[in-house]
Scaffold this motif. Structure first.
Motif, PDB file in Angstrom:
ATOM      1  N   GLY A   1      39.236  48.563  56.041  1.00 25.67           N
ATOM      2  CA  GLY A   1      39.376  49.171  54.717  1.00 25.67           C
ATOM      3  C   GLY A   1      39.907  48.211  53.676  1.00 25.67           C
ATOM      4  N   VAL A   2      40.973  48.628  53.013  1.00 25.27           N
ATOM      5  CA  VAL A   2      41.518  47.855  51.892  1.00 25.27           C
ATOM      6  C   VAL A   2      41.993  46.488  52.348  1.00 25.27           C
ATOM      7  N   ASP A   3      42.613  46.416  53.521  1.00 26.98           N
ATOM      8  CA  ASP A   3      43.169  45.148  53.971  1.00 26.98           C
ATOM      9  C   ASP A   3      42.089  44.132  54.303  1.00 26.98           C
ATOM     10  N   ALA A   4      40.839  44.607  54.496  1.00 22.92           N
ATOM     11  CA  ALA A   4      39.744  43.685  54.797  1.00 22.92           C
ATOM     12  C   ALA A   4      39.175  43.037  53.535  1.00 22.92           C
ATOM     13  N   VAL A   5      39.575  43.524  52.365  1.00 24.60           N
ATOM     14  CA  VAL A   5      39.061  42.984  51.100  1.00 24.60           C
ATOM     15  C   VAL A   5      39.842  41.727  50.730  1.00 24.60           C
ATOM     16  N   ASP A   6      39.137  40.688  50.336  1.00 23.14           N
ATOM     17  CA  ASP A   6      39.770  39.436  49.926  1.00 23.14           C
ATOM     18  C   ASP A   6      40.132  39.534  48.445  1.00 23.14           C
ATOM     19  N   TYR A   7      41.344  40.005  48.174  1.00 26.33           N
ATOM     20  CA  TYR A   7      41.769  40.188  46.783  1.00 26.33           C
ATOM     21  C   TYR A   7      42.067  38.861  46.088  1.00 26.33           C
ATOM     22  N   ASN A   8      42.368  37.837  46.859  1.00 23.61           N
ATOM     23  CA  ASN A   8      42.581  36.523  46.239  1.00 23.61           C
ATOM     24  C   ASN A   8      41.285  36.012  45.619  1.00 23.61           C
ATOM     25  N   ALA A   9      40.176  36.195  46.322  1.00 20.07           N
ATOM     26  CA  ALA A   9      38.884  35.788  45.769  1.00 20.07           C
ATOM     27  C   ALA A   9      38.541  36.618  44.538  1.00 20.07           C
ATOM     28  N   ILE A  10      38.846  37.913  44.586  1.00 20.40           N
ATOM     29  CA  ILE A  10      38.581  38.772  43.419  1.00 20.40           C
ATOM     30  C   ILE A  10      39.435  38.339  42.240  1.00 20.40           C
ATOM     31  N   ALA A  11      40.706  38.005  42.528  1.00 18.29           N
ATOM     32  CA  ALA A  11      41.602  37.573  41.449  1.00 18.29           C
ATOM     33  C   ALA A  11      41.115  36.276  40.816  1.00 18.29           C
ATOM     34  N   ASN A  12      40.640  35.342  41.624  1.00 20.00           N
ATOM     35  CA  ASN A  12      40.119  34.083  41.077  1.00 20.00           C
ATOM     36  C   ASN A  12      38.838  34.303  40.283  1.00 20.00           C
ATOM     37  N   GLN A  13      37.999  35.227  40.788  1.00 24.65           N
ATOM     38  CA  GLN A  13      36.731  35.474  40.110  1.00 24.65           C
ATOM     39  C   GLN A  13      36.919  36.192  38.780  1.00 24.65           C
ATOM     40  N   GLU A  14      37.860  37.135  38.737  1.00 22.31           N
ATOM     41  CA  GLU A  14      38.064  37.928  37.531  1.00 22.31           C
ATOM     42  C   GLU A  14      39.275  37.478  36.720  1.00 22.31           C
ATOM     43  N   SER A  15      39.909  36.373  37.146  1.00 21.50           N
ATOM     44  CA  SER A  15      41.074  35.816  36.439  1.00 21.50           C
ATOM     45  C   SER A  15      42.177  36.855  36.292  1.00 21.50           C
ATOM     46  N   LEU A  16      42.547  37.467  37.395  1.00 22.00           N
ATOM     47  CA  LEU A  16      43.586  38.493  37.374  1.00 22.00           C
ATOM     48  C   LEU A  16      44.953  37.855  37.599  1.00 22.00           C
TER      49      LEU A  16
END
Length: 218
Positions: free
Chosen positions: A128-143
């Protein structure tokens, strides 16, 4: 700063049930029994499996990801994994997903030598949520860091909502099953009662006719 710490602690508490990590040894065999680790998942849930297998000459470790449905769907199968192997699947149905590993003994190795052989597996399963790479999302969306934490929290809340919806549907199914069972039990009870009454009436008439034949009553 304190708010970020609170969010991090809350995320840790909420995400803990969705992470499974285990370390074990696999003995080899000519026809080895599978070692399966099962985890409950929801439909369309992302499952990330990270297997770190230690070296082992004369041995071959195969991995297979299946589910617990009657069809026994095989999501992924890979032979001869070594070192760190990362696999990703998406659950097709509600139920359990199993990660199964087998350690095959090479044909040129004597079976007597297998007693002193094994391979160590360090297995991590993120669901579920823990399987999502939020670091990659943060880099992609500049979060920012706080925005990333909020995105994680949003995913956790969505997963909790899905869990509650699933439990609600299960409760409705159980309620329908209980009503149906109670109705059947009630019908059976009425059938039994009427059968006993009918049997009693038949016995009375039968005994009455018997006594008349014996001239015991008029």
């Amino acid at each position: 700063m304190a708010s970020r710490g609170t969010l991090s602690f809350l995320l840790f508490v909420l995400l803990a049930p969705f992470v499974a990590a285990i370390k074990f040894t696999l003995p080899p065999g000519r026809v080895p029994a599978p070692k399966c680790i099962w985890n409950a998942v929801h439909t369309h849930a992302l499952v990330i499996v990270t297997a770190n297998v230690s070296p082992g000459p004369g041995q071959r470790v195969d991995i297979e990801i299946i589910d617990s449905t009657p069809q026994r769907n095989v999501y992924l199968s890979k032979r001869d994994i070594n070192g760190e192997t990362r696999l990703a699947v998406t659950a097709h149905a509600e139920g359990d997903v199993g990660v199964c590993l087998r350690n095959w003994l090479s044909p040129d190795v004597k079976i007597t030598m297998a007693q002193n052989m094994s391979r160590t597996v360090d297995l991590d399963i993120d669901i579920g949520v823990d399987a999502v790479d939020y670091n990659a999302i943060a880099n992609q969306e500049s979060l920012s860091g706080l925005e990333t934490e909020m995105r994680k929290l949003e995913g956790v809340v969505k997963e909790i909502e899905d869990e509650l919806e699933y439990l609600k549907k299960r409760e409705e199914r159980f309620a329908i099953t209980n009503l149906s069972t109670n109705r059947r039990v009630q019908n059976f009870a009425w059938f039994t009662l009427f059968s006993l009454i009918g049997l009693g009436v038949w016995q009375i008439f039968h005994l009455r006719a018997f006594f008349k034949r014996k001239y015991l009553i008029d």
